[in-house]
Design a protein around this motif. Structure first.
Motif, PDB file in Angstrom:
ATOM      1  N   SER A 171      12.403  -8.929   1.645  1.00  0.00           N
ATOM      2  CA  SER A 171      11.171  -8.921   0.870  1.00  0.00           C
ATOM      3  C   SER A 171      11.015  -7.556   0.196  1.00  0.00           C
ATOM      4  CB  SER A 171       9.975  -9.203   1.784  1.00  0.00           C
ATOM      5  OG  SER A 171       8.792  -9.360   1.044  1.00  0.00           O
ATOM      6  N   ARG A 172      10.152  -7.505  -0.806  1.00  0.00           N
ATOM      7  CA  ARG A 172      10.126  -6.321  -1.679  1.00  0.00           C
ATOM      8  C   ARG A 172       9.626  -5.038  -1.015  1.00  0.00           C
ATOM      9  NH1 ARG A 172       7.073  -8.977  -6.683  1.00  0.00           N
ATOM     10  NH2 ARG A 172       6.089 -10.062  -4.925  1.00  0.00           N
ATOM     11  N   VAL A 173       8.460  -5.066  -0.372  1.00  0.00           N
ATOM     12  CA  VAL A 173       7.970  -3.824   0.245  1.00  0.00           C
ATOM     13  C   VAL A 173       8.931  -3.336   1.332  1.00  0.00           C
ATOM     14  CG1 VAL A 173       6.094  -2.736   1.512  1.00  0.00           C
ATOM     15  CG2 VAL A 173       5.564  -4.311  -0.350  1.00  0.00           C
ATOM     16  N   PRO A 174       9.368  -4.200   2.258  1.00  0.00           N
ATOM     17  CA  PRO A 174      10.366  -3.738   3.233  1.00  0.00           C
ATOM     18  C   PRO A 174      11.649  -3.248   2.572  1.00  0.00           C
ATOM     19  CG  PRO A 174       9.361  -5.782   3.974  1.00  0.00           C
ATOM     20  CD  PRO A 174       8.912  -5.575   2.562  1.00  0.00           C
ATOM     21  N   ALA A 175      11.991  -3.841   1.427  1.00  0.00           N
ATOM     22  CA  ALA A 175      13.201  -3.384   0.727  1.00  0.00           C
ATOM     23  C   ALA A 175      13.035  -1.956   0.224  1.00  0.00           C
ATOM     24  CB  ALA A 175      13.520  -4.328  -0.433  1.00  0.00           C
ATOM     25  N   TRP A 176      11.865  -1.642  -0.319  1.00  0.00           N
ATOM     26  CA  TRP A 176      11.607  -0.260  -0.738  1.00  0.00           C
ATOM     27  C   TRP A 176      11.675   0.698   0.452  1.00  0.00           C
ATOM     28  CZ3 TRP A 176      11.676   2.002  -5.269  1.00  0.00           C
ATOM     29  CH2 TRP A 176      11.500   1.241  -6.423  1.00  0.00           C
ATOM     30  N   VAL A 177      11.065   0.285   1.562  1.00  0.00           N
ATOM     31  CA  VAL A 177      11.097   1.126   2.759  1.00  0.00           C
ATOM     32  C   VAL A 177      12.533   1.317   3.232  1.00  0.00           C
ATOM     33  CG1 VAL A 177      10.426   1.283   5.193  1.00  0.00           C
ATOM     34  CG2 VAL A 177       8.764   0.500   3.480  1.00  0.00           C
ATOM     35  N   GLY A 178      13.288   0.229   3.287  1.00  0.00           N
ATOM     36  CA  GLY A 178      14.665   0.302   3.767  1.00  0.00           C
ATOM     37  C   GLY A 178      15.570   1.118   2.866  1.00  0.00           C
ATOM     38  N   GLN A 179      15.451   0.905   1.564  1.00  0.00           N
ATOM     39  CA  GLN A 179      16.302   1.648   0.626  1.00  0.00           C
ATOM     40  C   GLN A 179      15.988   3.144   0.652  1.00  0.00           C
ATOM     41  OE1 GLN A 179      18.822   0.795  -1.250  1.00  0.00           O
ATOM     42  NE2 GLN A 179      18.694  -1.343  -1.884  1.00  0.00           N
ATOM     43  N   LEU A 180      14.697   3.494   0.659  1.00  0.00           N
ATOM     44  CA  LEU A 180      14.321   4.912   0.710  1.00  0.00           C
ATOM     45  C   LEU A 180      14.715   5.550   2.035  1.00  0.00           C
ATOM     46  CD1 LEU A 180      10.806   4.700  -1.007  1.00  0.00           C
ATOM     47  CD2 LEU A 180      12.904   5.685  -1.972  1.00  0.00           C
ATOM     48  N   ALA A 181      14.619   4.755   3.113  1.00  0.00           N
ATOM     49  CA  ALA A 181      15.023   5.271   4.422  1.00  0.00           C
ATOM     50  C   ALA A 181      16.508   5.614   4.436  1.00  0.00           C
ATOM     51  CB  ALA A 181      14.697   4.249   5.510  1.00  0.00           C
ATOM     52  N   CYS A 182      17.322   4.746   3.831  1.00  0.00           N
ATOM     53  CA  CYS A 182      18.768   4.984   3.835  1.00  0.00           C
ATOM     54  C   CYS A 182      19.137   6.229   3.040  1.00  0.00           C
ATOM     55  CB  CYS A 182      19.499   3.752   3.294  1.00  0.00           C
ATOM     56  SG  CYS A 182      19.577   2.388   4.481  1.00  0.00           S
ATOM     57  N   LYS A 183      18.334   6.575   2.043  1.00  0.00           N
ATOM     58  CA  LYS A 183      18.619   7.784   1.269  1.00  0.00           C
ATOM     59  C   LYS A 183      18.436   9.046   2.113  1.00  0.00           C
ATOM     60  CE  LYS A 183      17.469   5.829  -3.265  1.00  0.00           C
ATOM     61  NZ  LYS A 183      18.870   5.847  -3.741  1.00  0.00           N
ATOM     62  N   ARG A 184      17.699   8.923   3.224  1.00  0.00           N
ATOM     63  CA  ARG A 184      17.493  10.070   4.118  1.00  0.00           C
ATOM     64  C   ARG A 184      18.565  10.154   5.203  1.00  0.00           C
ATOM     65  NH1 ARG A 184      11.017  10.849   5.257  1.00  0.00           N
ATOM     66  NH2 ARG A 184      10.283  10.496   3.108  1.00  0.00           N
ATOM     67  N   ILE A 185      19.486   9.234   5.174  1.00  0.00           N
ATOM     68  CA  ILE A 185      20.539   9.186   6.192  1.00  0.00           C
ATOM     69  C   ILE A 185      21.852   9.634   5.558  1.00  0.00           C
ATOM     70  CG2 ILE A 185      21.817   7.649   7.754  1.00  0.00           C
ATOM     71  CD1 ILE A 185      19.340   5.829   7.789  1.00  0.00           C
ATOM     72  N   PRO A 186      22.623  10.463   6.222  1.00  0.00           N
ATOM     73  CA  PRO A 186      23.924  10.866   5.672  1.00  0.00           C
ATOM     74  C   PRO A 186      24.755   9.645   5.296  1.00  0.00           C
ATOM     75  CG  PRO A 186      23.398  12.182   7.599  1.00  0.00           C
ATOM     76  CD  PRO A 186      22.347  11.115   7.524  1.00  0.00           C
ATOM     77  N   SER A 201       0.851  -1.182   0.000  1.00  0.00           N
ATOM     78  CA  SER A 201       0.000   0.000   0.000  1.00  0.00           C
ATOM     79  C   SER A 201       0.890   1.235   0.000  1.00  0.00           C
ATOM     80  CB  SER A 201      -0.899   0.003   1.242  1.00  0.00           C
ATOM     81  OG  SER A 201      -1.515   1.254   1.421  1.00  0.00           O
ATOM     82  N   LEU A 202       0.412   2.277  -0.669  1.00  0.00           N
ATOM     83  CA  LEU A 202       1.172   3.535  -0.663  1.00  0.00           C
ATOM     84  C   LEU A 202       1.301   4.088   0.748  1.00  0.00           C
ATOM     85  CD1 LEU A 202      -0.234   5.296  -3.865  1.00  0.00           C
ATOM     86  CD2 LEU A 202       2.035   4.289  -3.543  1.00  0.00           C
ATOM     87  N   LEU A 203       0.367   3.725   1.638  1.00  0.00           N
ATOM     88  CA  LEU A 203       0.442   4.193   3.022  1.00  0.00           C
ATOM     89  C   LEU A 203       1.692   3.667   3.728  1.00  0.00           C
ATOM     90  CD1 LEU A 203      -3.292   3.842   4.144  1.00  0.00           C
ATOM     91  CD2 LEU A 203      -2.059   5.940   3.558  1.00  0.00           C
ATOM     92  N   THR A 204       2.221   2.547   3.238  1.00  0.00           N
ATOM     93  CA  THR A 204       3.436   1.990   3.848  1.00  0.00           C
ATOM     94  C   THR A 204       4.611   2.943   3.686  1.00  0.00           C
ATOM     95  OG1 THR A 204       2.633  -0.252   3.399  1.00  0.00           O
ATOM     96  CG2 THR A 204       4.958  -0.037   3.922  1.00  0.00           C
ATOM     97  N   LEU A 205       4.558   3.800   2.665  1.00  0.00           N
ATOM     98  CA  LEU A 205       5.640   4.765   2.472  1.00  0.00           C
ATOM     99  C   LEU A 205       5.743   5.747   3.632  1.00  0.00           C
ATOM    100  CD1 LEU A 205       5.285   5.520  -1.350  1.00  0.00           C
ATOM    101  CD2 LEU A 205       6.953   4.033  -0.210  1.00  0.00           C
ATOM    102  N   LEU A 206       4.672   5.838   4.433  1.00  0.00           N
ATOM    103  CA  LEU A 206       4.728   6.690   5.625  1.00  0.00           C
ATOM    104  C   LEU A 206       5.732   6.150   6.641  1.00  0.00           C
ATOM    105  CD1 LEU A 206       0.905   7.381   6.143  1.00  0.00           C
ATOM    106  CD2 LEU A 206       2.616   8.923   5.147  1.00  0.00           C
ATOM    107  N   GLN A 207       6.122   4.887   6.463  1.00  0.00           N
ATOM    108  CA  GLN A 207       7.088   4.272   7.379  1.00  0.00           C
ATOM    109  C   GLN A 207       8.535   4.604   7.020  1.00  0.00           C
ATOM    110  OE1 GLN A 207       6.318   2.529  10.203  1.00  0.00           O
ATOM    111  NE2 GLN A 207       4.213   3.167   9.734  1.00  0.00           N
ATOM    112  N   VAL A 208       8.738   5.237   5.867  1.00  0.00           N
ATOM    113  CA  VAL A 208      10.114   5.506   5.437  1.00  0.00           C
ATOM    114  C   VAL A 208      10.840   6.397   6.434  1.00  0.00           C
ATOM    115  CG1 VAL A 208      11.528   6.649   3.679  1.00  0.00           C
ATOM    116  CG2 VAL A 208       9.660   5.123   2.996  1.00  0.00           C
ATOM    117  N   GLY A 209      10.220   7.517   6.799  1.00  0.00           N
ATOM    118  CA  GLY A 209      10.869   8.435   7.746  1.00  0.00           C
ATOM    119  C   GLY A 209      11.087   7.790   9.092  1.00  0.00           C
ATOM    120  N   LYS A 210      10.097   7.044   9.572  1.00  0.00           N
ATOM    121  CA  LYS A 210      10.226   6.366  10.866  1.00  0.00           C
ATOM    122  C   LYS A 210      11.344   5.324  10.822  1.00  0.00           C
ATOM    123  CE  LYS A 210       5.294   6.957  11.854  1.00  0.00           C
ATOM    124  NZ  LYS A 210       3.998   6.266  12.089  1.00  0.00           N
ATOM    125  N   THR A 211      11.452   4.633   9.685  1.00  0.00           N
ATOM    126  CA  THR A 211      12.505   3.617   9.552  1.00  0.00           C
ATOM    127  C   THR A 211      13.877   4.268   9.494  1.00  0.00           C
ATOM    128  OG1 THR A 211      10.957   2.150   8.393  1.00  0.00           O
ATOM    129  CG2 THR A 211      13.301   1.666   8.167  1.00  0.00           C
TER     130      THR A 211
END
Length: 368
Positions: free
Chosen positions: A88-103, A62-72
């Motif tokens: 897994s794929r959805v957690p991978a998207w969350v994890g990869q996008l989260a890392c882009k927000r980290i120095p 769900s697109l709502l899962t993207l709300l977890q990116v900042g929290k992750t």
């Protein structure tokens, strides 16, 4: 060293089992493990290994899962793992996008595991974007190379799933008490030629192929009986009814026992004469077939995917052309008289200690 695993949930399933095995082996070797998922029945088992579990809804499509990116991203910065392992794929998207927000200096190394043959598209391509990409079989490695050419060949590492040789070995036998209960619960299996088809009740597992196989064996006077071992997940009831109707139409409904999910699969595999793999689509690995082979039990399976790789090594005569139910039935007819013995004991790299050490070596390489 500290590893953070991301996966959708911790209910029963192959990915969940692999993460549990990793936590057991890694924690025993002094590696700190943090598992992030939506939770589930396996959380107590994960925590019993010494790993910590953090509940986050990171697996729903769900697109709502993207709300977890900042929290992750905040969680990763707080926990400071050396390795972020995506399963897994959805957690991978969350994890990869989260890392882009980290120095960049604070980001963990990213490892992703291809546990299955996902549909080939941009959504699935996220699994091929880790610093290292684990393929659970040689055929999975080839799948990645063929379908995700942007992934450097040097970043793909083959680490097969494994079995615990201390539990799954040729010395293992069900207890007399277990056997008594087995035949009390399923008296129809006594004195039968039992064919075990393990796995969840889904189209992938090829249960309808049991119909012509059983019909042929019965026509030869062989008392064949199928034992279908696996749960029917919510939403799959109609498919099971469809399969049962097919058995009835073929006149073999009385030759099939449905056990549902079993936690004593090692005993069930030992109690049955042959384990089958009837998937028309190749499986990435095929854990239950490896478990049966490690117990010294014969396996007959279609000659593709991870199961084909196992049979090529441990029991080549068990390989059958994919989808050829007549060839499968004729092989089982032959085995009714003389059942073969697979190669044993299970060699590297299919032992649990091999899998754990391969992950540690990979993690350590990325830390350098």
């Amino acid at each position: 060293m500290k590893v953070m695993h991301l996966l959708p949930s911790l209910s029963s399933g192959g990915v969940e089992q692999v993460v549990l095995e990793l936590c057991e082996g890694l924690c025993a070797r002094g590696v700190e493990n943090v598992v992030v998922s939506a939770g589930g029945s396996m959380v107590p088992a994960i925590e019993a290994t010494g790993a910590r579990h953090i509940t986050r809804p990171i697996g729903k499509k769900s697109l709502l899962t993207l709300l977890q990116v900042g929290k992750t991203a905040r969680l990763i910065r707080e926990e400071k793992p050396d390795i972020l392992h995506l399963h897994s794929r959805v957690p991978a998207w969350v994890g990869q996008l989260a890392c882009k927000r980290i120095p960049a200096a604070e980001r963990p190394a990213i490892v992703s595991s291809f546990h299955g043959f996902h549909s080939v598209n941009a959504y699935s391509a996220i699994m091929a974007k880790g610093d290292r990409v684990i393929a659970v079989s040689r055929c999975m490695r080839q799948h990645i190379l063929d379908n995700y050419p942007a992934t450097p060949e040097s970043s793909i590492v083959v680490i097969p799933n494994s079995v615990d040789a201390a539990r799954f070995n040729t010395s293992y036998k069900p207890t007399p008490e277990w056997l008594d209960k087995w035949y009390t619960d399923y008296p129809e299996l006594k004195s039968k030629y039992t064919l075990c088809l393990p796995g969840r009740i889904t189209r992938l597992k090829g249960a309808p192929h049991l119909g012509p196989i059983l019909s042929y064996l019965r026509s030869k006077g062989i008392p064949a009986h199928a034992v279908v071992v696996g749960e029917t997940k919510k939403g799959k009831e109609a498919y099971r009814e469809e399969v049962q109707a097919g058995f009835a139409a073929a006149g073999v409904a009385d030759c099939v026992t449905w056990t549902g999910h079993r936690r004593d699969l090692a005993d069930v595999l030992c109690a049955c004469d042959v384990t089958l793999s009837l998937t028309l689509q190749p499986e990435s690995f095929g854990k239950t077939t490896l478990e049966a082979l490690s117990l010294g039990r014969p396996v007959a399976g279609y000659e593709h995917g991870g199961v084909g790789e196992q049979l090529q090594l441990f029991l080549p005569e068990g390989m059958v052309p994919t989808g050829d139910t007549q060839a499968m039935a004729e092989l089982l007819e032959k085995w009714y008289s003389t059942r073969p013995v697979p190669l044993a004991p299970i060699p590297a790299p299919y032992r649990r200690e091999d899998m754990i050490q391969a992950h540690i070596d990979l993690y350590e390489e990325l830390r350098k």
